[in-house]
Motif scaffolding. Structure first.
Motif, PDB file in Angstrom:
ATOM      1  N   GLU A   4      -5.002   9.646   7.545  1.00  0.00           N
ATOM      2  CA  GLU A   4      -3.804  10.063   8.254  1.00  0.00           C
ATOM      3  C   GLU A   4      -3.126   8.908   8.987  1.00  0.00           C
ATOM      4  OE1 GLU A   4      -2.522  13.037   7.653  1.00  0.00           O
ATOM      5  OE2 GLU A   4      -4.252  13.196   6.326  1.00  0.00           O
ATOM      6  N   HIS A   5      -3.822   7.839   9.212  1.00  0.00           N
ATOM      7  CA  HIS A   5      -3.249   6.691   9.909  1.00  0.00           C
ATOM      8  C   HIS A   5      -2.161   6.079   9.026  1.00  0.00           C
ATOM      9  CE1 HIS A   5      -2.993   2.682  11.715  1.00  0.00           C
ATOM     10  NE2 HIS A   5      -3.489   3.236  12.804  1.00  0.00           N
ATOM     11  N   ALA A   6      -1.040   5.724   9.610  1.00  0.00           N
ATOM     12  CA  ALA A   6       0.119   5.224   8.858  1.00  0.00           C
ATOM     13  C   ALA A   6      -0.222   4.004   7.998  1.00  0.00           C
ATOM     14  CB  ALA A   6       1.261   4.897   9.811  1.00  0.00           C
ATOM     15  N   MET A   7      -0.986   3.076   8.534  1.00  0.00           N
ATOM     16  CA  MET A   7      -1.311   1.864   7.764  1.00  0.00           C
ATOM     17  C   MET A   7      -2.214   2.193   6.583  1.00  0.00           C
ATOM     18  SD  MET A   7      -1.713  -1.047  10.696  1.00  0.00           S
ATOM     19  CE  MET A   7      -1.764  -2.389   9.517  1.00  0.00           C
ATOM     20  N   VAL A   8      -3.114   3.150   6.773  1.00  0.00           N
ATOM     21  CA  VAL A   8      -3.997   3.563   5.680  1.00  0.00           C
ATOM     22  C   VAL A   8      -3.175   4.261   4.600  1.00  0.00           C
ATOM     23  CG1 VAL A   8      -5.981   5.006   5.052  1.00  0.00           C
ATOM     24  CG2 VAL A   8      -5.994   3.749   7.219  1.00  0.00           C
ATOM     25  N   ARG A   9      -2.277   5.140   5.004  1.00  0.00           N
ATOM     26  CA  ARG A   9      -1.416   5.830   4.032  1.00  0.00           C
ATOM     27  C   ARG A   9      -0.579   4.826   3.242  1.00  0.00           C
ATOM     28  NH1 ARG A   9       0.035   9.167   8.395  1.00  0.00           N
ATOM     29  NH2 ARG A   9       2.158   8.345   8.246  1.00  0.00           N
ATOM     30  N   GLU A  10      -0.052   3.812   3.920  1.00  0.00           N
ATOM     31  CA  GLU A  10       0.765   2.805   3.248  1.00  0.00           C
ATOM     32  C   GLU A  10      -0.064   2.009   2.237  1.00  0.00           C
ATOM     33  OE1 GLU A  10       4.013   0.539   2.116  1.00  0.00           O
ATOM     34  OE2 GLU A  10       3.966   2.384   3.295  1.00  0.00           O
ATOM     35  N   LEU A  11      -1.262   1.591   2.638  1.00  0.00           N
ATOM     36  CA  LEU A  11      -2.135   0.849   1.725  1.00  0.00           C
ATOM     37  C   LEU A  11      -2.437   1.686   0.492  1.00  0.00           C
ATOM     38  CD1 LEU A  11      -3.935  -1.737   1.331  1.00  0.00           C
ATOM     39  CD2 LEU A  11      -5.797  -0.363   2.290  1.00  0.00           C
ATOM     40  N   ILE A  12      -2.793   2.934   0.687  1.00  0.00           N
ATOM     41  CA  ILE A  12      -3.130   3.805  -0.442  1.00  0.00           C
ATOM     42  C   ILE A  12      -1.909   4.053  -1.319  1.00  0.00           C
ATOM     43  CG2 ILE A  12      -3.864   6.141  -1.061  1.00  0.00           C
ATOM     44  CD1 ILE A  12      -5.775   5.979   1.409  1.00  0.00           C
ATOM     45  N   ALA A  13      -0.739   4.219  -0.721  1.00  0.00           N
ATOM     46  CA  ALA A  13       0.480   4.440  -1.507  1.00  0.00           C
ATOM     47  C   ALA A  13       0.786   3.239  -2.403  1.00  0.00           C
ATOM     48  CB  ALA A  13       1.658   4.728  -0.575  1.00  0.00           C
ATOM     49  N   VAL A  14       0.656   2.041  -1.848  1.00  0.00           N
ATOM     50  CA  VAL A  14       0.895   0.829  -2.652  1.00  0.00           C
ATOM     51  C   VAL A  14      -0.142   0.735  -3.760  1.00  0.00           C
ATOM     52  CG1 VAL A  14       0.876  -1.703  -2.600  1.00  0.00           C
ATOM     53  CG2 VAL A  14       2.061  -0.419  -0.795  1.00  0.00           C
ATOM     54  N   HIS A  15      -1.393   0.965  -3.423  1.00  0.00           N
ATOM     55  CA  HIS A  15      -2.460   0.902  -4.430  1.00  0.00           C
ATOM     56  C   HIS A  15      -2.262   1.952  -5.520  1.00  0.00           C
ATOM     57  CE1 HIS A  15      -5.644  -1.322  -1.767  1.00  0.00           C
ATOM     58  NE2 HIS A  15      -4.574  -2.057  -2.020  1.00  0.00           N
ATOM     59  N   ASP A  16      -1.858   3.159  -5.131  1.00  0.00           N
ATOM     60  CA  ASP A  16      -1.626   4.205  -6.136  1.00  0.00           C
ATOM     61  C   ASP A  16      -0.498   3.809  -7.083  1.00  0.00           C
ATOM     62  OD1 ASP A  16      -3.707   5.752  -5.192  1.00  0.00           O
ATOM     63  OD2 ASP A  16      -2.419   7.206  -4.152  1.00  0.00           O
ATOM     64  N   GLY A  17       0.528   3.145  -6.559  1.00  0.00           N
ATOM     65  CA  GLY A  17       1.593   2.647  -7.420  1.00  0.00           C
ATOM     66  C   GLY A  17       1.081   1.608  -8.401  1.00  0.00           C
ATOM     67  N   LEU A  18       0.221   0.712  -7.933  1.00  0.00           N
ATOM     68  CA  LEU A  18      -0.372  -0.295  -8.823  1.00  0.00           C
ATOM     69  C   LEU A  18      -1.222   0.373  -9.895  1.00  0.00           C
ATOM     70  CD1 LEU A  18      -1.444  -3.034  -6.239  1.00  0.00           C
ATOM     71  CD2 LEU A  18       0.506  -3.104  -7.810  1.00  0.00           C
ATOM     72  N   ARG A  19      -1.972   1.386  -9.508  1.00  0.00           N
ATOM     73  CA  ARG A  19      -2.805   2.107 -10.481  1.00  0.00           C
ATOM     74  C   ARG A  19      -1.948   2.788 -11.549  1.00  0.00           C
ATOM     75  NH1 ARG A  19      -5.515   3.621  -5.344  1.00  0.00           N
ATOM     76  NH2 ARG A  19      -7.625   2.756  -5.394  1.00  0.00           N
TER      77      ARG A  19
END
Length: 124
Positions: A4-19
């Motif tokens: 739920e932390h904004a920085m964690v959500r951002e990291l996961i969103a970028v990684h999901d895009g790379l995936r």
């Protein structure tokens, strides 16, 4: 891990895009000029993502959480290995086997990074 932390959500969103993009590249039915251009763009995106992480995120985490040094060192080694594969992709006539190598290395790296960094990012 707090997703739920904004920085964690951002990291996961970028990684999901790379995936997602890597999956699309690997699923292309034939080697075309368009695929080569898309792949070059993707490689550049991964390289820039890792550069930002190494220069900014990892530096901050090392300073704030000295106990994370071993994890950060491993992530840096993985960045170097991914960079070698990206270079091989750019140089190969048929880069599809290199995309498979990239998938094995990068996907494991992204999973490990999320697992290890999410608790730290949640504390920032």
């Amino acid at each position: 891990m707090s997703r739920e932390h904004a920085m964690v959500r951002e990291l996961i969103a970028v990684h999901d895009g790379l995936r997602r993009e890597l999956k699309e590249l690997r699923g292309a039915p034939e080697l075309t000029r368009d695929l080569r251009v898309r792949c070059a763009y993707y490689c550049h995106h991964v390289e820039m993502h890792h550069t930002v992480e190494s220069h900014y995120l990892f530096t901050t985490l090392r300073a704030r959480f000295p106990e994370s040094a071993e994890v950060i060192d491993r992530l840096e080694r993985e960045h170097a290995k991914v960079a070698e594969i990206l270079s091989a992709i750019e140089q190969a006539a048929d880069f599809r086997p290199e995309l498979d190598r990239l998938a094995a290395e990068l996907l494991a790296h992204l999973d490990y990074e999320e697992e290890q960094l999410a608790p730290l990012l949640s504390r920032l």
